[in-house]
Design an enzyme around this catalytic site. Structure first.
Site, short mmCIF file in Angstrom:
data_model
loop_
_atom_site.label_atom_id
_atom_site.label_comp_id
_atom_site.label_asym_id
_atom_site.label_seq_id
_atom_site.Cartn_x
_atom_site.Cartn_y
_atom_site.Cartn_z
N ASP A 151 -9.30 107.76 32.16
CA ASP A 151 -8.08 108.32 31.93
C ASP A 151 -7.83 108.20 30.41
O ASP A 151 -7.60 106.94 29.92
CB ASP A 151 -6.99 107.79 32.60
CG ASP A 151 -6.52 107.97 34.24
OD1 ASP A 151 -7.88 108.08 34.71
OD2 ASP A 151 -5.69 107.81 34.68
N LYS A 204 -2.45 115.11 37.85
CA LYS A 204 -2.06 113.80 38.07
C LYS A 204 -0.59 113.43 37.61
O LYS A 204 -0.51 113.31 36.18
CB LYS A 204 -3.00 112.70 37.85
CG LYS A 204 -2.42 111.15 37.76
CD LYS A 204 -3.54 110.28 37.88
CE LYS A 204 -3.10 108.78 37.46
NZ LYS A 204 -4.06 107.87 37.17
N LYS A 221 -3.12 114.90 33.28
CA LYS A 221 -2.17 114.10 33.69
C LYS A 221 -1.01 113.96 32.75
O LYS A 221 -1.09 114.22 31.68
CB LYS A 221 -2.72 112.55 33.73
CG LYS A 221 -2.12 111.48 33.99
CD LYS A 221 -3.17 110.05 34.18
CE LYS A 221 -2.05 108.67 34.16
NZ LYS A 221 -3.14 107.58 33.91
#
Lengths: 306, 293
Positions: free
Chosen positions: A143, A242, A206
């Site tokens: 991430d 996400k 995300k």
């Protein structure tokens, strides 16, 4: 590099798509009013559990905390049979090795934040090192955060190149790109950042680090979902989503599922393409599942500690 | 030109806010002559659930307040109620209670709040003890609030029943979810307005209006409620409470008092909702000498 990937698009400003903020808000309001019947609710809740990236990203994290969370990831509520595990745990690179060991033999993946999370204020060389450390320790997913400062000052090429460079290092590991929408100010910017990230090779986009308020909102997530849809039509490449931060109750999570289904359809309804980044959502979902099956409202006293 | 009448909307009181019921339902409240005097929210089990969440959230902060501060706040409720004395009396009358009875009821309610305000920083001393044990330990018991209490209000009076049960519970550091008497919901909601302007943190007292038949089961079965206070005499309802409260060993307290009696107050109503914690603290005890600490 930019020109090649974007097949003719030389300037990111031409990608800019204006977002109708009022329209987004109205659309999102619709998702919040759907009536979900008991059977679907139960299935939805189980799917949500299976989509959670159980997260701990605190300065105070200890090996014991990470171990405990990894145990929880595999044993959400053992007294209740037939529950799925979460999708992944999400930790700092320092703890990837430990998490990997703790999760041996399970399907739960290890995601690691990298690239000088959460600010992203470091030179590329350090971000690459940070990413490599996580990957060498065994991370399945990375991430990363984008450089919001560069983005806001209009240096889109820098942002693009940075994501592309990290993606190259990632190899097989899936890359989630955190836009930190709470710092991007407008929905137009969210849309543009989503496009840049996807063109640069993101496997997931995300919303947030969870360190900035506001974190994930339905409005922002909706804009990103439509970006994913348009990208799919344009390039045929499927990208995951996400939302992270601030989603802590089942009702809200179910509304996200409605939004996901109505925007991207059944192809995205699995943890391969959709994740929730959350630390306390799992317990609330568990409590709702037990409530659905026993008819009795539950108490946090009878569930594991977050 | 005649003035357009401005009617008050009676809503629920949850977490320091006045939401309408999530179910969108209401019931018509009639006076003695059969005239409609208000449309009252018909709370659903989901409203109750939300209220418990609010009460649980408020529980930590309220129980950790200094006892003296809780005392100040209870006294403040009494002050605010006193300033609205006329309104409470008028409202009780509109719900079918005679003027003289209404006056007595409001005065007694205020007095009761003052009474329990006085107890706030005294009950732990009275209820706690140092216990003699035959081992080298300093052994002492203290009382702690139980947590979240659901309260089923009595139906004899509109206001006094509610105040008489809720005051000792919150004086003891608990938070409550109250189901107001079905036929007297107006005073309960006006009491919520008093609470809202009396430094009582949001969520400490939550008030619902609705049907006991719908909500009782959930008030007794909710796993996050630590005790249930039932004012009423129905054997059927008590049986339901006993069955439903077993799952989390919820304490069930049956209160059947004539609250109009001036003496219907006391330490026992605080004690009812306290949990005793006993601590064994090792002490030095050499060669048969008497223990010292």
């Amino acid at each position: 590099m930019v020109n090649k990937t974007l097949s003719g698009v030389s300037d990111f400003t031409s990608l800019r798509i204006p977002i109708d903020k009022v329209g987004v808000e109205e659309r999102v309001e619709r998702f919040q009013k759907r009536s979900i019947k008991n059977g679907s609710k139960l299935e939805g809740l189980k799917l949500i559990l299976n989509m959670i990236d159980l997260t701990t990203l605190e300065g105070k994290d200890t090996p014991s905390k990470v171990k405990q969370m990894c145990y929880k990831a595999q044993h959400l509520h053992d007294v209740h049979a037939g529950l799925p595990t979460v999708a992944a745990v999400c930790v700092y690179p320092n703890f990837v090795k430990l998490a990997k060991e703790s999760l041996k033999g399970s399907n739960v993946k290890v995601a690691s934040v990298a690239t000088a999370f959460p600010s992203g204020q470091a030179p590329l060389s350090i971000k690459l090192e940070d990413t490599k450390l996580a990957l060498d320790s065994g991370a399945d997913e990375i991430d990363m955060v984008i450089s919001r400062g560069k983005f806001l000052s209009g240096d889109y090429n820098f942002v693009y190149d940075e994501i592309a460079a990290i993606k190259e290092v990632c190899g097989e590991a899936r890359l989630k790109v955190i836009l930190e929408t709470g710092e991007l100010v407008t929905l137009d910017n969210v849309r543009l950042a989503s496009d840049i990230a996807m063109y640069a090779g993101a496997d997931f986009i995300k919303t947030s680090t969870g360190k900035i308020s506001p974190a994930a909102t339905m409005q922002v997530t909706y804009v990103m979902l439509t970006a994913i849809r348009d990208f799919m039509y344009k390039t045929g490449v499927q990208v995951g989503m996400k939302p992270a931060g601030g989603i802590s109750n089942s009702k809200l999570a179910l509304q996200y599922m409605v939004m996901l289904y109505e925007t991207l359809g059944p192809d995205w309804m699995s943890n391969e393409w959709f994740r929730f980044g959350a630390s306390s959502l799992a317990n609330d979902v568990l409590m709702q599942i037990v409530k659905q099956e026993t008819g009795r409202y539950q108490s946090a006293d009878y569930f594991s500690i977050d | 030109m005649e003035r357009l009448s401005v009617l008050k909307t009676y809503k629920l009181y949850i977490g320091g806010a006045f939401p309408r019921t999530e179910s969108g339902r209401y019931y018509e409240l009639k006076n003695g002559k059969g005239e409609n005097i208000a449309n009252v929210c018909l709370a659903s089990r989901k409203d109750f659930r939300n209220a418990v969440v609010a009460a649980r959230k408020a529980s930590g902060g309220w129980s950790e307040r200094s006892h003296f501060n809780r005392s100040q706040i209870l006294y403040r409720i009494a002050e605010m109620m006193e300033t609205r004395r006329a309104q409470f009396i008028e409202e009780l009358i509109s719900q079918g209670i005679s003027k003289s009875k209404a006056e007595v009821e409001v005065d007694l309610s205020v007095d009761r709040l003052v009474y329990y305000a006085g107890w706030c920083d005294k009950y732990t001393q009275v209820l706690s003890s140092v216990n003699p044990v035959s081992s080298p330990h300093f052994n002492f018991s203290t009382v702690e609030p139980m947590g979240v209490i659901s309260v089923i209000s009595d139906v004899k009076n509109g206001l006094l029943d509610l105040v008489s049960v809720v005051a000792p519970i919150i004086a003891g550091g608990n938070t409550v979810v109250v189901l107001a008497a079905e036929q007297y919901p107006l005073s309960a909601i006006t009491f919520a307005e008093v609470l809202n302007s009396s430094d009582v943190p949001g969520g400490v007292v939550n008030i619902l209006t609705g049907k006991r038949s719908e909500l009782l089961k959930h008030m007794a079965s909710h796993m996050d409620v630590n005790a249930i206070a039932y004012s009423g005499t129905s054997g059927e309802e008590r049986k339901l409470i006993e069955i439903e409260s077993v799952e989390n060993l919820k304490r069930s307290c049956y209160i059947d008092e004539n609250w109009n009696d001036k003496g219907a107050q006391g330490l026992k109503f605080i004690e009812m909702f306290q949990e005793v914690k006993t601590t064994w603290h090792p002490i030095e005890n050499i060669g048969g000498a008497t223990s010292s600490y």
